[in-house]
Write a protein that holds these residues in place. Structure first.
Motif, PDB file in Angstrom:
ATOM      1  N   ILE A 114      47.961  50.425  35.043  1.00 21.39           N
ATOM      2  CA  ILE A 114      47.165  49.882  36.160  1.00 21.39           C
ATOM      3  C   ILE A 114      47.028  48.365  35.988  1.00 21.39           C
ATOM      4  N   GLU A 115      46.762  47.948  34.752  1.00 21.20           N
ATOM      5  CA  GLU A 115      46.618  46.505  34.491  1.00 21.20           C
ATOM      6  C   GLU A 115      47.933  45.783  34.798  1.00 21.20           C
ATOM      7  N   ALA A 116      49.062  46.400  34.413  1.00 23.49           N
ATOM      8  CA  ALA A 116      50.363  45.764  34.666  1.00 23.49           C
ATOM      9  C   ALA A 116      50.622  45.666  36.170  1.00 23.49           C
ATOM     10  N   ALA A 117      50.292  46.758  36.900  1.00 25.62           N
ATOM     11  CA  ALA A 117      50.553  46.759  38.349  1.00 25.62           C
ATOM     12  C   ALA A 117      49.669  45.729  39.061  1.00 25.62           C
ATOM     13  N   ALA A 118      48.437  45.575  38.580  1.00 24.01           N
ATOM     14  CA  ALA A 118      47.490  44.662  39.242  1.00 24.01           C
ATOM     15  C   ALA A 118      47.641  43.232  38.744  1.00 24.01           C
ATOM     16  N   GLY A 119      48.270  43.084  37.579  1.00 26.68           N
ATOM     17  CA  GLY A 119      48.385  41.751  36.985  1.00 26.68           C
ATOM     18  C   GLY A 119      47.042  41.225  36.523  1.00 26.68           C
ATOM     19  N   MET A 120      46.101  42.120  36.272  1.00 29.56           N
ATOM     20  CA  MET A 120      44.788  41.706  35.728  1.00 29.56           C
ATOM     21  C   MET A 120      44.165  42.829  34.909  1.00 29.56           C
ATOM     22  N   SER A 121      43.162  42.460  34.110  1.00 32.57           N
ATOM     23  CA  SER A 121      42.546  43.459  33.234  1.00 32.57           C
ATOM     24  C   SER A 121      41.626  44.389  34.043  1.00 32.57           C
ATOM     25  N   ILE A 122      41.309  45.535  33.464  1.00 31.96           N
ATOM     26  CA  ILE A 122      40.415  46.471  34.160  1.00 31.96           C
ATOM     27  C   ILE A 122      39.035  45.840  34.417  1.00 31.96           C
ATOM     28  N   PRO A 123      38.410  45.174  33.435  1.00 36.93           N
ATOM     29  CA  PRO A 123      37.126  44.526  33.753  1.00 36.93           C
ATOM     30  C   PRO A 123      37.261  43.530  34.915  1.00 36.93           C
ATOM     31  N   ASP A 124      38.385  42.804  34.972  1.00 35.82           N
ATOM     32  CA  ASP A 124      38.574  41.848  36.075  1.00 35.82           C
ATOM     33  C   ASP A 124      38.768  42.567  37.411  1.00 35.82           C
ATOM     34  N   ILE A 125      39.477  43.712  37.388  1.00 37.75           N
ATOM     35  CA  ILE A 125      39.659  44.466  38.652  1.00 37.75           C
ATOM     36  C   ILE A 125      38.279  44.917  39.159  1.00 37.75           C
ATOM     37  N   PHE A 126      37.465  45.474  38.257  1.00 41.15           N
ATOM     38  CA  PHE A 126      36.124  45.926  38.646  1.00 41.15           C
ATOM     39  C   PHE A 126      35.313  44.753  39.207  1.00 41.15           C
ATOM     40  N   GLU A 127      35.384  43.613  38.513  1.00 43.00           N
ATOM     41  CA  GLU A 127      34.541  42.483  38.895  1.00 43.00           C
ATOM     42  C   GLU A 127      35.007  41.850  40.211  1.00 43.00           C
ATOM     43  N   THR A 128      36.316  41.723  40.362  1.00 38.93           N
ATOM     44  CA  THR A 128      36.841  41.022  41.545  1.00 38.93           C
ATOM     45  C   THR A 128      36.882  41.938  42.772  1.00 38.93           C
ATOM     46  N   HIS A 129      37.309  43.196  42.577  1.00 41.16           N
ATOM     47  CA  HIS A 129      37.556  44.056  43.745  1.00 41.16           C
ATOM     48  C   HIS A 129      36.603  45.247  43.830  1.00 41.16           C
ATOM     49  N   GLY A 130      35.901  45.563  42.761  1.00 42.60           N
ATOM     50  CA  GLY A 130      34.971  46.701  42.790  1.00 42.60           C
ATOM     51  C   GLY A 130      35.610  48.006  42.334  1.00 42.60           C
ATOM     52  N   GLU A 131      34.737  48.979  42.007  1.00 44.43           N
ATOM     53  CA  GLU A 131      35.238  50.261  41.472  1.00 44.43           C
ATOM     54  C   GLU A 131      36.091  51.055  42.480  1.00 44.43           C
ATOM     55  N   PRO A 132      35.699  51.139  43.787  1.00 48.35           N
ATOM     56  CA  PRO A 132      36.534  51.945  44.705  1.00 48.35           C
ATOM     57  C   PRO A 132      37.981  51.457  44.760  1.00 48.35           C
ATOM     58  N   HIS A 133      38.158  50.134  44.714  1.00 45.95           N
ATOM     59  CA  HIS A 133      39.518  49.564  44.725  1.00 45.95           C
ATOM     60  C   HIS A 133      40.261  49.985  43.449  1.00 45.95           C
ATOM     61  N   PHE A 134      39.558  49.903  42.308  1.00 51.09           N
ATOM     62  CA  PHE A 134      40.168  50.341  41.045  1.00 51.09           C
ATOM     63  C   PHE A 134      40.589  51.811  41.131  1.00 51.09           C
ATOM     64  N   ARG A 135      39.699  52.654  41.682  1.00 48.82           N
ATOM     65  CA  ARG A 135      40.002  54.106  41.738  1.00 48.82           C
ATOM     66  C   ARG A 135      41.215  54.392  42.624  1.00 48.82           C
ATOM     67  N   ASP A 136      41.350  53.652  43.740  1.00 48.57           N
ATOM     68  CA  ASP A 136      42.523  53.869  44.613  1.00 48.57           C
ATOM     69  C   ASP A 136      43.803  53.487  43.868  1.00 48.57           C
ATOM     70  N   GLY A 137      43.752  52.351  43.180  1.00 47.93           N
ATOM     71  CA  GLY A 137      44.924  51.907  42.409  1.00 47.93           C
ATOM     72  C   GLY A 137      45.240  52.897  41.307  1.00 47.93           C
ATOM     73  N   GLU A 138      44.201  53.384  40.659  1.00 51.79           N
ATOM     74  CA  GLU A 138      44.385  54.353  39.567  1.00 51.79           C
ATOM     75  C   GLU A 138      45.086  55.619  40.084  1.00 51.79           C
ATOM     76  N   ALA A 139      44.654  56.109  41.247  1.00 57.69           N
ATOM     77  CA  ALA A 139      45.259  57.331  41.811  1.00 57.69           C
ATOM     78  C   ALA A 139      46.729  57.085  42.146  1.00 57.69           C
ATOM     79  N   ARG A 140      47.025  55.918  42.715  1.00 59.04           N
ATOM     80  CA  ARG A 140      48.430  55.604  43.064  1.00 59.04           C
ATOM     81  C   ARG A 140      49.297  55.517  41.816  1.00 59.04           C
TER      82      ARG A 140
END
Ligand code: S3P
Length: 208
Positions: free
Chosen positions: A59-85
Motif C-alpha cells: 500500500i505504501e509503495a502504491a501510494a508513494g507515502m507511509s501509512i501514517p502519512d496516508i491517514f494524516e493527509t487523506h484519512g482512514e476511509p481513503h486508506f481502507r479503499d486503497g487497502e482493499a484494492r
C-alpha cells in the motif's frame, strides 16, 4: 535393454503437499497489529517456498507515502479503499503468503475475496502481548490515542468475532517463531490434505 524409467516423483513433504493443494490460492495471515503476521508470514513463506507479500508495504509503495502519512493527509476511509484494492490485486498474484494489515479482514468485500482465493490464518494474540509488541514502534495511526491499551482492548472486542471466521486459528504467543510456523504448517496440512503431520499439531488443541 531399455532403461527403466524411475517412478519416484519429487520428494514428498508436508510443505510440498500444501503447495500442491493450494494451486493458485494464497495463504493469508489476518489478525491484530502486533500479532506477528509479517514475522510469521515471512518465515512461513520460506518454509513453503512461496513469495512473501506484506499488504502494508505494498500500500505504501502504491501510494508513494507511509501509512501514517496516508491517514494524516487523506484519512482512514481513503486508506481502507486503497487497502482493499491492493489486497484484491495481490490475491490475483497467488500463490503467495500474504500478511494483511489488522483492519483489512473487517471489510466484507476483502473477506469474501480472501475466502475465494486463499486459505486464511488468524494469528490470535492477547491484549497484553499485542501491547508489549506495538510499544516498540510508533507508526500505527490507530494507536495515537490518549489510552492505547484501551484502544487495543476495544479493537480486539470489535474484531475478534470477525477474525474468528478465518479458516484456521493459531495462538500467537511468546514462543520461538519456528514453533508458530510449525503449527501453521500442521494446520494447513490438516485442512488442505486432511491429515496431521507432526507432534506440533497437538498444541493446536491448546489454542484458546
Ligand atoms: C491497522 C493495522 C496496521 C496498518 C494500519 C491499520 C489496523 O497494520 O494496516 O495502521 O487497522 O489494525 P499491522 O496490523 O500490520 O500493524
Amino acid at each position: 535393454m531399455p532403461e527403466t524409467a524411475s517412478t519416484a516423483g519429487p520428494i514428498a513433504s508436508p510443505e510440498a503437499d500444501i503447495t500442491a493443494a493450494l494451486g493458485t490460492r494464497s495463504v493469508v495471515l489476518v489478525g491484530m497489529m502486533g500479532a506477528g503476521k509479517s514475522t510469521i508470514g515471512r518465515r512461513l513463506s520460506a518454509r513453503l517456498r512461496l513469495p512473501f507479500l506484506d499488504a502494508d508495504t505494498e500500500i505504501e509503495a502504491a501510494a508513494g507515502m507511509s501509512i501514517p502519512d496516508i491517514f494524516e493527509t487523506h484519512g482512514e476511509p481513503h486508506f481502507r479503499d486503497g487497502e482493499a484494492r491492493v489486497i484484491a490485486r495481490l490475491l490475483d498474484a497467488g500463490p503467495t503468503v500474504l500478511a494483511t494489515g489488522g483492519g483489512a479482514f473487517m471489510r466484507d468485500d476483502t473477506r469474501a475475496r480472501i475466502h475465494d482465493k486463499a486459505v486464511s490464518i488468524w494469528l490470535k494474540a492477547d491484549a497484553e502481548i499485542i501491547m508489549k509488541r506495538v510499544k516498540r514502534r510508533a507508526d500505527r495511526p490507530l494507536l495515537k490515542t490518549a489510552d492505547p491499551a484501551a484502544t487495543i482492548e476495544r479493537l480486539i472486542e470489535q474484531r475478534e468475532p470477525v477474525y474468528r471466521s478465518a479458516d484456521i486459528t493459531i495462538w500467537s504467543r511468546d514462543v520461538p517463531h519456528e514453533k508458530i510456523v510449525d503449527e501453521c504448517v500442521d494446520a494447513l496440512h490438516a485442512r488442505l490434505c486432511g491429515s496431521v503431520t507432526t507432534e506440533a499439531s497437538n498444541t493446536l488443541s491448546a489454542t484458546p
